[in-house]
Write a protein that holds these residues in place. Structure first.
Motif, PDB file in Angstrom:
ATOM      1  N   SER A  24      43.042  35.083  43.560  1.00  0.00           N
ATOM      2  CA  SER A  24      43.657  35.003  42.231  1.00  0.00           C
ATOM      3  C   SER A  24      43.751  36.382  41.593  1.00  0.00           C
ATOM      4  N   GLY A  66      42.906  29.954  38.082  1.00  0.00           N
ATOM      5  CA  GLY A  66      42.734  30.484  39.434  1.00  0.00           C
ATOM      6  C   GLY A  66      42.327  29.366  40.366  1.00  0.00           C
ATOM      7  N   ASP A  97      39.700  28.638  43.895  1.00  0.00           N
ATOM      8  CA  ASP A  97      38.502  29.219  44.505  1.00  0.00           C
ATOM      9  C   ASP A  97      38.029  28.331  45.649  1.00  0.00           C
ATOM     10  N   ILE A 128      38.143  32.932  42.560  1.00  0.00           N
ATOM     11  CA  ILE A 128      38.134  33.125  41.109  1.00  0.00           C
ATOM     12  C   ILE A 128      37.137  34.216  40.740  1.00  0.00           C
ATOM     13  N   GLY A 186      34.864  34.689  35.439  1.00  0.00           N
ATOM     14  CA  GLY A 186      35.522  33.796  36.394  1.00  0.00           C
ATOM     15  C   GLY A 186      34.617  32.620  36.682  1.00  0.00           C
ATOM     16  N   LYS A 205      33.917  29.068  38.555  1.00  0.00           N
ATOM     17  CA  LYS A 205      34.215  28.046  39.560  1.00  0.00           C
ATOM     18  C   LYS A 205      33.469  26.778  39.170  1.00  0.00           C
TER      19      LYS A 205
END
Length: 344
Positions: free
Chosen positions: A31, A48, A50, A55, A66, A68
């Motif tokens: 991303s 994004g 992952d 991410i 970021g 997840k």
């Protein structure tokens, strides 16, 4: 990146995605474009995806948050392209609150979902709640063997440990909770997932060498071999979750080094070396895809020459709200919102 596979974003015939903190260096991937856009101030937040860190890797490279989510927190509908359970969508943002707000938009289940996390939220509200005194495990040894950890990465991890202790949490060293034997199992699943994204007939020659190499590895596996790999991955996940069961969160670095220069990982002549270089750059992130735990990269450190270095916190499966609460507490204690890259 082609089919969202590499941890760098260098598409053929297009400019690479670079971190706005140093435009000679990668924005990460997969991303990377999303993270670069957020970090440069072009958009406030971005979605994004992952499957092995995609991410959190660009978040670290670009000085962002970021997140997840837990496996099943966000539906894979309508395509359900990952039968393994590694991949999820998630938010990339400048602040924990922005990430939580986007997660509130993305989260939810749909009929047919093979996994689902128990309902929770609003996640934005979790950012206003104190997490309480937590027991936090930490380790810096890479899950992937024989990887060198950059001194600035170790410094970021140590500083984050002291910050967490100053906030009243107990931070304890633990052994790496996942065996190195999990790495080839993950690679098997990753290769099959690449093979599940074929080029249209007659256009296979247009695929990049890395994609072709991974896809060929995936096609060479039988159905039973793939099934056995998924079972092995579940056992590795169970072992890791059992070893971390006593802890509310886990602290590791996000990446093994600050963002590398564009082209440093890519090797079209030798895609196997390309893949090994990517693994050495990202030796922790994929562990939490295997376990399904929520994980977040936080921009807590910058090198003397101004490169961002993320640190990663993970929590028990479905404890997304607790992880966001802890991340918000960390941000309040060591805020980064006022940092701006050159050219902002």
């Amino acid at each position: 990146p082609e089919f969202g596979s590499p941890c760098y974003t260098e598409p053929d015939g297009r400019p690479p995605s670079v971190t706005p903190w140093d435009r000679t260096r990668t924005a990460g991937g997969s991303s990377g474009g999303a993270a670069a856009a957020v970090a440069a101030g072009l958009v406030p937040v971005a979605q994004g995806s992952d499957g092995g860190g995609s991410i959190r890797i660009p978040a670290s490279c670009c000085g962002l948050v970021g997140f997840k989510p837990s496996r099943g927190r966000i539906s894979g509908s309508p395509m359900y392209g990952d039968p393994v359970g590694l991949a999820t969508a998630g938010p990339i943002a400048r602040t924990v609150r922005d990430a939580a707000a986007l997660l509130d938009v993305l989260a939810g289940r749909r009929p047919g979902d093979p996994y689902f996390a128990p309902p929770a939220g609003p996640f934005l509200d979790a950012c206003d709640h104190e997490p309480g005194r937590l027991r936090i495990a930490r380790f810096v040894e890479p899950v992937i063997a024989d990887v060198e950890v950059h001194p600035e990465v170790r410094q970021a991890w140590e500083d984050a440990s002291r910050l967490l202790e100053s906030l009243g949490h107990t931070v304890e060293d633990v052994p790496v909770p996942m065996s190195h034997d999990a790495v080839p199992v993950f690679e098997t699943c990753w290769a099959v997932l690449t093979a599940l994204s074929p080029a249209p007939p007659g256009r296979e020659h247009l695929l990049r060498p890395l994609t072709r190499w991974l896809g060929e590895r995936g096609h060479a596996l039988s159905g039973p071999e793939f099934g056995l790999a998924i079972g092995a991955m579940r056992r590795h996940a169970a072992t890791a979750l059992e070893s971390l069961a006593a802890y509310d969160a886990v602290l590791t670095p996000t990446l093994a080094s600050p963002p590398v220069r564009v082209g440093a990982l890519r090797d079209d002549e030798h895609p196997e070396r390309d893949f090994e270089a990517q693994k050495a750059f990202t030796p922790w992130t994929s562990a939490w895809n295997v376990t399904g735990m929520p994980a977040v990269s936080l921009p807590l450190h910058w090198t003397p020459d101004g490169l961002p270095v993320g640190v990663m916190l993970a929590a028990r499966p479905a404890d997304d709200a607790l992880l966001l609460s802890l991340a918000a507490q960390v941000e309040a204690a060591a805020p980064w919102h006022d940092r701006r890259p050159p050219g902002w």
